[in-house]
Write an enzyme that holds these catalytic residues in place. Structure first.
Site, short mmCIF file in Angstrom:
data_model
loop_
_atom_site.label_atom_id
_atom_site.label_comp_id
_atom_site.label_asym_id
_atom_site.label_seq_id
_atom_site.Cartn_x
_atom_site.Cartn_y
_atom_site.Cartn_z
N HIS A 178 0.83 -1.22 0.00
CA HIS A 178 0.00 0.00 0.00
C HIS A 178 0.85 1.26 0.00
CE1 HIS A 178 -3.64 -2.08 2.12
NE2 HIS A 178 -3.79 -2.10 0.81
N ARG A 239 -7.74 -11.73 5.48
CA ARG A 239 -6.39 -12.06 5.95
C ARG A 239 -6.28 -11.92 7.46
NH1 ARG A 239 -3.47 -8.01 1.81
NH2 ARG A 239 -5.24 -8.14 0.43
N GLU A 382 -4.72 6.55 -5.29
CA GLU A 382 -3.54 5.83 -5.80
C GLU A 382 -3.34 6.08 -7.29
OE1 GLU A 382 -5.48 2.66 -3.76
OE2 GLU A 382 -3.56 1.87 -3.08
#
Ligand code: ADP
Length: 397
Positions: A178, A239, A382
């Site tokens: 990230h 996760r 992003e």
């Protein structure tokens, strides 16, 4: 500069065509089920939306379809492929590559090598690059790696306490992930603080399906919660984040699980999904918790406490923190999550304003009275970060 940004997964391709200076997005969309029955593109421009189903056996055909919709006579937004100055590719794991880089054969070889660290992510990125090379030969392809921002993490925070030779021989260490987002959030937060980026200490909290938190010291990543792979750290959608590594061999022995089985268990069946049994999606888990589902309530508490623990430890590591910034689908949209993370941190000097936080989803300061640390919601971008990094490379060609 007009840049096409691609974020290619193993069977998907997310894209944005945008101006790297103004941030204006001309078109964006998602191609899904590449190589699987039912492949399709959902494409959006400012005033046009379309969904096309077409057989897309590989990323090459997906890229072909993408160029086709961009060039469409009636609804396209470009007349000529040359209008796209470059393609910026998001790459999760760059291995030894840390800076944005123009793609050549050596770069592809390095990304092939780095597959061992991001087996779920890197193959898709490579396929996306090769797809563009086939469909638009000569178009500059630039990779921007998610591990890049974390390359500054000092050894004491990045090397694992296992025999040193595995760092030396196999490059086993914390690479983080990230990074594109954490860098963007850091820069935006510095802007909010009215300071140069190298003068700020920030804790950036990116909470999406994947979630990670970074301690930023003087504008550089100093420690981050994701590790060799994006599995370590926070509780995520599917996760586990941090667990005792002994869980792996204990469960493996008990149930005769292979390394691949454990990989699936920890990456795909754990986190919010594994604990709640409801869903990996925060909205579903929040809804179930509100309806009284105890396992969903437990999953949420685990999620919040893990973030709290990291904030506390990063406060200790950084010594002085100017701001905490929340981003990602959960960090930006779930005020409930932000509140549950921030409640009780007053003695660390972190106070948020409940009325400013409630319902907020936009870029906003939510610092409370008397807080030593400023608190922000800083929506990440992003694609814009990748477009800007791509422009920097292409301009200097
Ligand atoms: P990715 O890591 O796939 O980019 P996102 O950053 O889009 O993920 O975040 C997805 C997560 O954000 C999901 O868990 C989703 O439930 C959560 N989310 C989105 N909107 C809200 C909301 N209004 N309230 C709570 N969670 C939300």
């Amino acid at each position: 500069m007009d840049i096409l940004v691609l974020n290619s997964g193993s069977s998907s391709l997310k894209y944005q065509y945008l101006n790297s200076v103004t941030g204006e997005v001309y078109a964006k969309g998602l191609i899904e089920r590449i190589g699987i029955e039912g492949s399709n593109i959902a494409h959006n421009t400012k005033d046009y939306k379309t969904q096309i189903e077409r057989d897309l056996p590989s990323h090459k055909e997906a890229v072909e379809l993408l160029f086709e919709v961009l060039l469409d006579e009636e609804h396209g937004i470009i007349k000529d492929i040359d209008e796209i100055k470059a393609v910026g590719h998001r790459v999760v794991h760059g291995g030894p590559i840390v800076f944005p880089t123009l793609v050549d054969d050596k770069v592809i070889d390095t990304l092939e090598y780095a597959k061992r660290f991001a087996p779920l992510h890197n193959p898709g990125a490579i396929a996306g690059i090769l797809g563009v090379e086939e469909v638009a030969p000569g178009k500059p392809n630039v990779i921007v790696v998610d591990t890049g921002f974390h390359a500054d993490i000092p050894d004491e925070n990045s090397i694992y306490a296992i025999p040193y030779k595995y760092y030396e021989e196999d490059a086993i260490k914390r690479y983080g992930a990230h990074g594109i987002s954490h860098k963007y959030i850091t820069m935006k937060t510095a802007e909010h603080l009215g300071k140069d980026v190298e003068d700020v200490n920030v804790i950036t909290v990116h909470l999406g399906n994947g979630a990670s938190i970074t301690a930023v010291k003087n504008g550089k990543s100093y420690d981050t919660s994701m590790g060799l792979t994006p599995l370590e750290g926070l509780v995520m959608g599917t996760r586990s984040g941090d667990i005792d590594p002994a869980v792996v061999f204990t469960l493996g022995k008990l149930h005769n699980l292979s390394y691949d089985d454990m990989d699936t268990l920890l990456n795909k069946q754990s986190g919010l999904l594994g604990v709640s049994g409801v869903s990996s999606d925060m909205r579903d888990v929040e809804k179930a918790a509100n309806e009284g589902n105890e396992r969903a309530q437990l999953a949420l508490k685990m999620f919040y406490n893990r973030v709290k623990k990291y904030i506390g430890s990063y406060m200790a590591l950084l010594g002085k923190v100017d701001a905490i910034s929340f981003a990602g689908g959960i960090g930006e949209n779930s005020y409930f999550t932000r509140a549950n993370i921030l409640d009780g941190l007053e003695n660390l000097g972190i106070i948020y304003d409940k009325s400013l936080n409630d319902g907020a989803r936009e870029e906003k300061e939510i610092t409370g009275k008397g807080s030593k640390v400023k608190v922000f919601i800083t929506p990440t971008n992003e694609e814009l970060m990748i477009a800007r990094e791509t422009q920097n490379i292409v301009e200097n060609l």
